[in-house]
Structure formats: structure tokens, C-alpha cells
Scaffold this active site. Structure first.
Site, PDB file in Angstrom:
ATOM      1  N   ASP A 152      47.912  44.514  41.237  1.00  0.00           N
ATOM      2  CA  ASP A 152      47.422  45.490  40.267  1.00  0.00           C
ATOM      3  C   ASP A 152      48.449  45.653  39.146  1.00  0.00           C
ATOM      4  OD1 ASP A 152      45.075  46.075  41.681  1.00  0.00           O
ATOM      5  OD2 ASP A 152      46.066  47.602  42.890  1.00  0.00           O
ATOM      6  N   LYS A 182      45.893  50.797  50.983  1.00  0.00           N
ATOM      7  CA  LYS A 182      46.990  50.292  50.149  1.00  0.00           C
ATOM      8  C   LYS A 182      48.353  50.852  50.556  1.00  0.00           C
ATOM      9  CE  LYS A 182      44.390  48.933  46.046  1.00  0.00           C
ATOM     10  NZ  LYS A 182      44.290  49.015  44.576  1.00  0.00           N
TER      11      LYS A 182
END
Length: 261
Positions: free
Chosen positions: A104, A68
């Protein structure tokens, strides 16, 4: 949107991912021709896949651990959500530019305003890692508290938030709070401290596995509304799907596919 969508989720490990089932079910339901596959990509190797986005071999990717932060570094531009959270889990090409996004954050914001929960409840985020950071960004404008075993990391995360956030000792609850478990606790028989559930008004558990987590079991026992980790995964997937395609995601179809994967 490309005539045939080519999508993938990247990470290491990745064989356990439910994302292919979720996205392929969505495309089949909507009559979109394409494929979504899981690919094992080790840390440091993401730039090669970015080349596939640039040459049109791929239309979009999701990334998971350990990629990420690397995904943020290899993106040409970041969305506001990605920039604020410091990580990227979704990438696409637009006008020859690699765009990095954090769905997210989008999923967190949508979950916080789910009709099952009190929209004015304070939010207590457990954890201080990337998942917690995304949840904290998604909670913008709400009364917010952060709790982690490492209180210095919790304090550092709180300082990044416009308007600030309270820091509470790990294991201490906040009365009436919507509890967000952004830690691995609750999986494999581990449990959250009882006080944080017993003082909560609702629970969002980011952890999931083959069986119900102890966090969700605790919410059940306390009669609290909850969103479990599989449903949260689908909220994230739906936000990615919509960002890539511009088409409203069939969330219920995706939830069913995730639970059956």
C-alpha cells in the site's frame, strides 16, 4: 521464484476480491505457472496460514481487513514500509524468514509521482486509518496535510511523520493539493465535501465498487486528473507481484482484468 507459484489473498469477507483475477491474468500473460486464490480467514486465525508459508505449501499471501495488523505481528521481520505504516498487506518466505511488507505504501508513492499529477503539488490525505497511514508514509518528502473527522486521530497520525504534517479541519481544502481519499466516502452514494475537490489539482480515490464513485465523478466534473480505486488496487497488486516474483508486472493487463472482474 518457485516453479509453480501458490499465492492467496486472505480476509473476511473476501468473496468480492478482484485480486485473483488480477494476479492470475498477470501470470497467464507472462507464462508463469501458478494460481492465486481468495481464502476466508477470520481475525486471529492467520498463524495457521503462516504455517503453510513456512512448510512451502504457499509462496506468498496478500492480507486485507481485518488481518493487516495481525499480519505485522506474525511476521518475523518487517520491511521499512511496513514498519513505518504499522501494517502488513503482503507476506513471503525468504531464507526461512517470514517477511511482512506494505505494498500500500509502494502503490501510494508510485501514484503520487504519476505523470498525470504535478510532482510538486502538496498532498492532502483524507482519513486517519490504516490506508491513510500508508498514504502518508508514501508521501515522504512532500508537503503533506492530513484531514479526518476525528481531528485527534489526524493529529496523532501527523505526529508520526518525520518532518511533520499539517492538520486541517475535515471538509476544508488545500489549494492545489493532490487529494487522496483514504475514507469510505464516495461509495454507495456518499460524497466528499465539495470544497476538498474544488480546491484540488488531482484526485486519488482508494474507494471502489461496481460503479464510479462520487469522488471520481466529482473529479471528472471538475476536469481533474485522477486515479480511481481499481487502478490503485492494481498498483498495490503489481508491487506485491514484483516483490514475490522479481518480474516486472504487466500493469495494463492487470488493470483490464480488474475492471472486468
Amino acid at each position: 521464484m518457485a516453479s509453480i507459484l501458490r499465492l492467496a489473498v486472505l480476509g473476511d469477507p473476501i468473496a468480492h476480491s478482484r485480486s485473483p483475477a488480477i494476479h492470475n491474468a498477470a501470470m497467464a500473460h507472462l507464462g508463469i505457472e501458478g494460481s492465486y486464490v481468495a481464502r476466508r480467514v477470520e481475525g486471529g486465525a492467520l498463524s495457521g496460514v503462516i504455517g503453510e508459508l513456512r512448510d512451502g505449501s504457499l509462496d506468498g499471501v496478500n492480507v486485507t481487513m481485518p488481518l493487516k495488523r495481525e499480519a505485522a505481528a506474525v511476521s518475523d521481520v518487517l520491511t521499512e514500509e511496513a514498519s513505518a505504516s504499522g501494517s502488513v498487506n503482503t507476506i513471503r518466505m525468504r531464507s526461512d524468514v517470514v517477511e511482512g511488507h506494505s505494498t500500500d505504501v509502494v502503490a501510494s508513492a508510485r501514484a503520487f509521482f504519476d505523470v498525470r499529477f504535478n510532482p510538486s503539488a502538496p498532498i492532502l490525505v483524507l482519513g486517519a486509518g490504516g490506508a491513510a497511514a500508508a498514504a502518508v508514509v508514501g508521501a515522504a518528502g512532500r508537503e503533506l496535510y492530513i484531514s479526518a473527522r476525528d481531528i485527534q486521530r489526524a493529529s496523532a497520525l501527523a505526529e508520526r511523520i518525520d518532518g511533520g504534517a499539517g492538520v486541517v479541519p475535515f471538509g476544508v481544502g488545500v489549494s492545489g493539493a493532490l487529494l487522496v481519499n483514504a475514507t469510505p466516502l464516495g461509495k454507495d452514494g456518499t460524497s466528499l465535501p465539495e470544497a476538498v475537490i474544488m480546491t484540488a489539482s488531482g484526485v486519488i480515490d482508494l474507494a471502489y465498487g461496481d460503479d464510479e464513485t462520487t469522488t471520481v465523478a466529482g473529479a471528472h466534473a471538475a476536469g481533474l486528473p485522477f486515479i480511481d480505486g481499481v487502478e490503485f488496487l492494481v498498483l498495490q497488486a503489481a508491487a506485491s507481484f514484483e516483490w514475490w516474483t522479481g518480474v516486472t508486472a504487466p500493469v495494463e493487463v492487470m488493470v483490464q482484468a480488474a475492471r472486468n472482474a
